[in-house]
Design a protein around this motif. Structure first.
Motif, short mmCIF file in Angstrom:
data_model
loop_
_atom_site.label_atom_id
_atom_site.label_comp_id
_atom_site.label_asym_id
_atom_site.label_seq_id
_atom_site.Cartn_x
_atom_site.Cartn_y
_atom_site.Cartn_z
N GLU A 461 0.86 -1.18 0.00
CA GLU A 461 0.00 0.00 0.00
C GLU A 461 0.90 1.23 0.00
O GLU A 461 2.09 1.16 0.28
CB GLU A 461 -0.92 0.00 1.22
N LEU A 462 0.29 2.37 -0.32
CA LEU A 462 0.99 3.67 -0.39
C LEU A 462 1.92 3.72 -1.61
O LEU A 462 2.25 2.72 -2.22
CB LEU A 462 1.73 3.99 0.90
N GLY A 463 2.32 4.94 -1.94
CA GLY A 463 3.15 5.16 -3.10
C GLY A 463 2.43 4.85 -4.40
O GLY A 463 1.26 4.44 -4.40
N PRO A 464 3.11 5.00 -5.53
CA PRO A 464 2.52 4.61 -6.81
C PRO A 464 2.14 3.13 -6.83
O PRO A 464 1.18 2.73 -7.50
CB PRO A 464 3.63 4.91 -7.83
N GLU A 465 2.89 2.31 -6.08
CA GLU A 465 2.58 0.89 -6.02
C GLU A 465 1.20 0.65 -5.42
O GLU A 465 0.49 -0.29 -5.79
CB GLU A 465 3.65 0.16 -5.20
N GLY A 466 0.81 1.50 -4.47
CA GLY A 466 -0.51 1.37 -3.87
C GLY A 466 -1.63 1.66 -4.85
O GLY A 466 -2.71 1.05 -4.77
N LEU A 467 -1.39 2.56 -5.79
CA LEU A 467 -2.38 2.84 -6.84
C LEU A 467 -2.41 1.71 -7.86
O LEU A 467 -3.50 1.30 -8.31
CB LEU A 467 -2.06 4.17 -7.52
N ALA A 468 -1.25 1.20 -8.22
CA ALA A 468 -1.17 0.12 -9.22
C ALA A 468 -1.98 -1.10 -8.80
O ALA A 468 -2.49 -1.84 -9.65
CB ALA A 468 0.28 -0.26 -9.46
N ALA A 469 -2.13 -1.31 -7.49
CA ALA A 469 -2.84 -2.49 -6.99
C ALA A 469 -4.32 -2.47 -7.32
O ALA A 469 -4.99 -3.51 -7.23
CB ALA A 469 -2.66 -2.60 -5.48
N TYR A 470 -4.85 -1.31 -7.74
CA TYR A 470 -6.29 -1.21 -8.02
C TYR A 470 -6.58 -1.14 -9.52
O TYR A 470 -7.70 -0.86 -9.93
CB TYR A 470 -6.88 0.00 -7.29
N PHE A 471 -5.56 -1.43 -10.32
CA PHE A 471 -5.74 -1.52 -11.77
C PHE A 471 -5.56 -2.97 -12.23
O PHE A 471 -4.81 -3.74 -11.63
CB PHE A 471 -4.70 -0.68 -12.50
N GLN A 472 -6.23 -3.31 -13.32
CA GLN A 472 -5.87 -4.49 -14.08
C GLN A 472 -5.40 -4.01 -15.45
O GLN A 472 -5.78 -2.93 -15.91
CB GLN A 472 -7.04 -5.45 -14.21
N LEU A 473 -4.55 -4.79 -16.10
CA LEU A 473 -3.90 -4.37 -17.34
C LEU A 473 -4.51 -5.08 -18.54
O LEU A 473 -4.80 -6.28 -18.49
CB LEU A 473 -2.40 -4.65 -17.28
N LYS A 474 -4.71 -4.31 -19.59
CA LYS A 474 -5.23 -4.86 -20.85
C LYS A 474 -4.30 -4.43 -21.97
O LYS A 474 -3.92 -3.26 -22.09
CB LYS A 474 -6.62 -4.34 -21.11
N SER A 475 -3.92 -5.39 -22.82
CA SER A 475 -3.10 -5.09 -23.99
C SER A 475 -3.98 -5.15 -25.24
O SER A 475 -4.68 -6.14 -25.47
CB SER A 475 -1.96 -6.11 -24.12
N VAL A 476 -3.94 -4.07 -26.01
CA VAL A 476 -4.72 -3.98 -27.26
C VAL A 476 -3.71 -3.92 -28.42
O VAL A 476 -3.01 -2.92 -28.59
CB VAL A 476 -5.62 -2.76 -27.28
N PHE A 477 -3.63 -5.00 -29.20
CA PHE A 477 -2.65 -5.11 -30.27
C PHE A 477 -3.23 -4.62 -31.57
O PHE A 477 -4.37 -4.94 -31.96
CB PHE A 477 -2.20 -6.57 -30.42
N GLN A 478 -2.43 -3.85 -32.31
CA GLN A 478 -2.83 -3.34 -33.62
C GLN A 478 -1.68 -3.57 -34.60
O GLN A 478 -0.62 -2.98 -34.46
CB GLN A 478 -3.15 -1.86 -33.54
N PRO A 479 -1.84 -4.49 -35.60
CA PRO A 479 -0.73 -4.77 -36.53
C PRO A 479 -0.54 -3.65 -37.54
O PRO A 479 -1.42 -2.83 -37.78
CB PRO A 479 -1.20 -6.06 -37.22
N ASN A 480 0.64 -3.65 -38.14
CA ASN A 480 0.88 -2.75 -39.25
C ASN A 480 0.14 -3.26 -40.49
O ASN A 480 -0.02 -4.46 -40.68
CB ASN A 480 2.39 -2.68 -39.59
N HIS A 481 -0.30 -2.34 -41.32
CA HIS A 481 -0.98 -2.73 -42.57
C HIS A 481 -0.21 -2.23 -43.76
O HIS A 481 0.43 -1.21 -43.70
CB HIS A 481 -2.40 -2.15 -42.61
#
Length: 481
Positions: A461-481
């Motif tokens: 808890e506390l610090g930026p790490e404390g905020l990171a604990a309340y996020f989940q991460l999503k990766s959105v991939f976009q290929p080159n065309h």
């Protein structure tokens, strides 16, 4: 009674509880009722989680810009400060915390946490682009985990609640707060401040309750994360449930932290510093340095300095600004501490000061600040968390032995190192297996991670790490065309 709360704060309103059961809060210094709340049940927890889920799912809190949420957090901080004259003495009455500490721990620091996370929310990007190894780009998004179940104990009720509420709200989550029954009154003042700040309905809900309410919150299917501060045994139970549900959990648990006094330490200033590091909030502090490790060459004088410091602490009314040590939270807690005092004596440890109820106070759950000498690290009083105004002084041979003893513990939450040579102290601090260490003092830093190794918990808890604990991460991939 002065503090009457006949309803629960759920969905932005004060609503009738599902049960007629009443939680009466008793003053630690007076042993008299000071207020009451409903005793929340699993039915109330369900209503609160559903309200929080609606607030999260419908366009509203989680869809606001981080800047808009931050503005609300700033208003929340101001509303909390405006109620400081109520909150600080109320917590002191509930759990015995000296008023001088309560002003900081239950008003100023929680407000500062809201401001800190408001500012962090304004600057943290919720999406970033990364070049993809397969060509194209990937956008990595931070998304709030959803409804947070926050379960907090009675020793630092407002600050420990805000260490969860502030980053959760900053991330866009909604919260169900389950405060301890011993300090349920101040949690309702916190709810009043949230309403005054304009938090949307359901973003913060408050349900005081016991074990059944906690269990219902931990296992509720609509909860996205649990954040708990409390004992290690309860933390293990929560971890088992969250493990089965694959639910994120942060656990800040017990401690038996070591204060390592190096040979070159100035004993006068060290002993004065240990008054704060070892006896904060009447010893009812998870990070307190309650194992004082002293070099054999200076053991007698270290023990004497610590003893004199403990003896000088003023025991009295927690509402008196001159008080250093107030009562512990309950008769049961005092009896538990007295049990440890008996075990220490039976094991051959020597009490150099304290060890009894103060004779000048005939009401309230008071104990004198107590120092044990002639202690070995394998004694129960050196290994288990006593959670009262009791410290033990243990001898060591050299710096290597001091580190060995500091690490010879099931816990690893905090600690401190005391020396005239700051570089030497830092070298020792780096070798101690614990989540945080102070050099010539100890304090929580809002901007730095706080949490434990080993049986002291999971996550930070506390610090930026404390905020990171309340996020989940999503990766959105976009290929080159």
């Amino acid at each position: 009674m002065k503090h009457e709360y006949p309803r629960l704060f759920i969905g932005g309103d004060w609503v009738e509880a599902a049960s007629c059961d009443v939680n009466v809060v008793t003053g630690a210094a007076t042993e008299q009722p000071i207020g009451r709340t409903p005793l929340g049940t699993p039915t109330d927890i369900d209503a609160a989680v559903r309200a929080a889920r609606r607030a999260f799912d419908t366009p509203g809190w989680s869809d606001l810009t981080p800047a808009d949420r931050a503005d609300t957090l700033d208003r929340f901080a101001a509303a909390l400060l405006a109620r400081g004259d109520v909150i600080a003495p109320l917590v002191s009455s509930e759990n015995g915390m000296p008023i001088s500490r309560s002003i900081a721990a239950n008003v100023k620091s929680p407000a500062a946490a809201l401001t800190y996370y408001a500012n962090l929310a304004r600057t943290l990007p919720l999406e970033e682009e990364r070049p993809s190894f397969t060509g194209g780009v990937t956008r990595v998004r931070r998304e709030p985990v959803g409804v947070v179940g926050a379960i907090v104990p009675w020793n630092y009720p407002v600050m420990l609640a805000m260490m969860k509420i502030a980053p959760a709200l900053a991330a866009g989550c909604t919260v169900v707060l389950k405060p301890a029954v011993e300090t349920a009154l101040d949690a309702n003042v916190l709810a009043e401040a949230a309403a005054a700040a304009g938090l949307p309905a359901g973003v913060l809900n408050v349900v005081p309750g016991g074990r059944e309410a906690s269990q219902a919150l931990v296992a509720h299917p609509d909860v996205g994360k649990i954040a708990f501060t409390g004992s290690t045994p309860v933390g293990r139970d929560i971890a088992q449930v969250c493990g089965r549900l694959l639910r994120p959990v942060t656990l800040e648990l017990g401690g038996k932290s070591a204060a390592v006094v190096l040979e070159d330490a100035d004993l006068a200033s060290t002993a004065a510093g240990l008054a704060t590091a070892s006896f904060p909030n009447n010893g009812q502090t998870c990070y307190a340095s309650t194992r004082i490790l002293a070099p054999r060459s200076r053991y007698a004088e270290t023990l004497e300095a610590v003893t004199e410091t403990a003896r000088s602490l003023v025991v009295g009314d927690p509402l008196d600004p001159a008080t250093d040590i107030g009562p512990v939270v309950s008769a049961r807690q005092r009896e538990s501490i007295e049990g440890y005092l008996a075990q220490g004596r039976a094991a051959g440890a020597r009490i150099t000061t304290g060890g009894a109820r103060p004779s000048h106070l005939d009401r309230g759950w008071y104990l004198e600040p107590t120092v044990f000498g002639d202690v070995s690290n394998d004694m129960v009083i050196a290994r288990e968390e006593i959670f009262g105004p009791v410290v033990v002084v243990i001898p060591y041979a050299d710096d290597r032995d001091a580190v060995r003893l500091a690490n010879d513990s099931d816990f690893g939450l905090a600690g401190s190192v005391w020396s005239a040579d700051v570089e030497r102290a830092n070298a020792v601090a780096r070798r101690i297996s614990t989540g945080s260490v102070g050099v010539n003092g100890y304090a929580l830093d809002l901007a730095s991670p706080f949490g434990g190794y080993k049986d002291s918990g999971l996550g930070r808890e506390l610090g930026p790490e404390g905020l990171a604990a309340y996020f989940q991460l999503k990766s959105v991939f976009q290929p080159n065309h």
